[in-house]
Design an enzyme around this catalytic site. Structure first.
Site, short mmCIF file in Angstrom:
data_model
loop_
_atom_site.label_atom_id
_atom_site.label_comp_id
_atom_site.label_asym_id
_atom_site.label_seq_id
_atom_site.Cartn_x
_atom_site.Cartn_y
_atom_site.Cartn_z
N GLY A 126 -4.13 2.03 -0.03
CA GLY A 126 -4.14 3.49 -0.15
C GLY A 126 -4.23 3.90 -1.61
N GLY B 18 -4.45 1.50 -4.75
CA GLY B 18 -5.60 0.68 -5.10
C GLY B 18 -5.77 -0.52 -4.19
N GLY C 289 -11.40 3.65 3.28
CA GLY C 289 -11.55 2.21 3.48
C GLY C 289 -12.99 1.83 3.79
CG ASP C 290 -14.73 3.25 7.16
OD1 ASP C 290 -14.26 2.13 7.44
OD2 ASP C 290 -14.51 4.27 7.84
#
Ligand SMILES: Nc1ncnc2c1ncn2[C@@H]1O[C@H](COP(=O)(O)OP(=O)(O)OP(=O)(O)O)[C@@H](O)[C@H]1O
Ligand SMILES: [Mg+2]
Length: 285
Positions: free
Chosen positions: A199, A202, A228-229
Site C-alpha cells: 500500500g 511502497g 496494484g494492477d
C-alpha cells in the site's frame, strides 16, 4: 507485446459519495462504469503508457471486451464506494459459472496468443467452474516469462509451476505464508521472485539477484483500487524491456502511486507519474 489474462472479468462500478455510513441512505455524487477485472486494468494502464498489449480472458455477453472468449452467464459486477478521503469499500460478486467447454475453448485461444507474447500477465480470482490449478495449467503451456497476481489456492497452485514473478499485496502474502510476513526475509522461501506491495508504504522486491525496497515520497490520496494492477503493468513492461530489477521496482512504485491519483482503476495521473519517478527512494536489502 504483453498478453494479459482476465478469467474473472467484471463490470466495474465506482460510486463517489460524501460519506459512507452503514445503515444510512447515501446520495451518489458520480457513477463511473467500465469493463474491468485485474488483467483489463493492467492492459488499460499499459495502453495509457503507449505499450503494445493484448487483453484476453473470459467474458459474458453483457460486457464489451473484444477478443475475450464468450461465456453464457452474465459478467459479475464489482462495486467500489469511494469517499473524498480515499477510503474505498468494495463489493465483489463471485462471478459467473464457467463450463468445462468454455474453459477448453479458452485454452485453445490462449495457445494461439501466448507464443506471440514477450511477457504474460495472469491476474485475479478464478470464477466458479474453473479448476483451482488453472494458472498452473496456463504457466505450464507458456515459454515466455509469466507474472502471476492472484490470491489463495490459485496462487499456491500457480507457484508450483514457477512463474517468473508473483505480485502479492500484504494480505495475499500473509495468506500464502500463513503468518504475518517478515520482509524481505520471508519472500526468499517462496522459491520465485516476489514483488510484495505494501500500500502507501511502497514495495519490496526479492529475487535471486538481490532484494530491494522502495517507497513513494509521500502517501497519495485518491482511489487505491487498481494501484496494484498499475504496479503489475510496470513489472510487465520492465520484464519486456529487460530493465535492471531496481529500475523496475522504482518505476512500479511511481506508476502505482500515480494510479491512486486517477479516479478509477486502469488509469494513472501522468504528471504525478513523471514527478514521482524522480522522487521514489529505492534501497538495496
Ligand atoms: N496511498 C498510496 N500512496 C502512494 N502509493 C500507493 C498508495 N496506495 C498504493 N500505492 C502504491 O501502489 C502499490 C500497490 O498497492 P497495494 O499494495 O494496495 O496493491 P493491491 O492491494 O494489489 O491493489 P489492487 O489489487 O486493488 O490493484 C504500492 O506498492 C504502492 O507503490
Ligand atoms: Mg492486487
Amino acid at each position: 507485446v504483453i498478453l494479459t489474462v482476465t478469467l474473472n472479468a467484471a463490470l466495474d462500478i465506482t460510486y463517489q459519495v460524501d460519506t459512507h455510513q452503514p445503515g444510512h441512505t447515501h446520495r451518489v455524487r458520480t457513477v463511473h462504469t467500465r469493463p474491468g477485472g485485474k488483467g483489463v486494468n493492467v492492459a488499460d494502464v499499459l495502453t495509457q503508457l503507449g505499450e503494445p498489449v493484448h487483453a484476453t480472458g473470459l467474458a459474458g455477453p453483457d460486457v464489451d471486451l473484444p477478443d475475450f472468449v464468450p461465456i453464457t452467464e452474465p459478467t459479475r459486477r464489482t462495486t467500489t464506494i469511494l469517499t473524498p478521503d480515499g477510503t474505498a469499500t468494495l463489493f465483489n460478486e463471485p462471478g459467473p459459472h464457467v463450463t468445462a467447454g468454455e474453459w477448453a475453448t479458452f485454452l485453445d485461444h490462449y495457445d494461439s496468443l501466448a507464443p506471440h507474447a514477450h511477457v504474460v500477465v495472469l491476474s485475479g480470482s478464478l470464477p466458479p467452474g474453473i479448476p483451482t490449478d488453472a494458472y498452473t495449467q496456463l504457466i505450464n503451456r507458456t515459454t515466455t516469462p509469466v507474472i502471476l497476481d492472484t490470491d489463495g489456492d490459485p496462487l499456491r497452485h500457480g507457484l508450483t509451476a514457477q512463474p517468473a514473478l508473483i505480485k502479492p499485496n500484504q494480505h495475499e502474502l500473509q495468506r500464502l505464508l500463513g503468518r504475518t510476513p517478515r520482509l524481505p526475509h520471508d519472500c526468499h522461501e517462496l522459491g520465485v521472485p516476489v514483488a510484495a506491495t505494501l500500500g502507501p508504504a511502497g514495495a519490496v522486491l526479492s529475487t535471486p539477484d538481490g532484494c530491494w525496497t522502495a517507497r513513494p515520497p509521500r502517501p497519495v490520496t485518491g482511489n487505491p483500487t487498481g494501484a496494484g494492477d498499475a504496479f503489475t503493468a510496470a513489472l510487465a513492461r520492465g520484464l519486456t524491456d529487460r530493465k535492471p530489477w531496481p529500475d523496475i521496482l522504482t518505476d512500479a512504485v511511481a506508476l502505482s502511486a500515480a494510479a491512486v491519483a486517477a479516479p478509477h482503476a486502469g488509469a494513472y495521473n501522468p504528471t504525478l507519474y513523471r514527478e514521482l519517478t524522480r522522487l521514489v527512494d529505492v534501497k538495496e536489502g
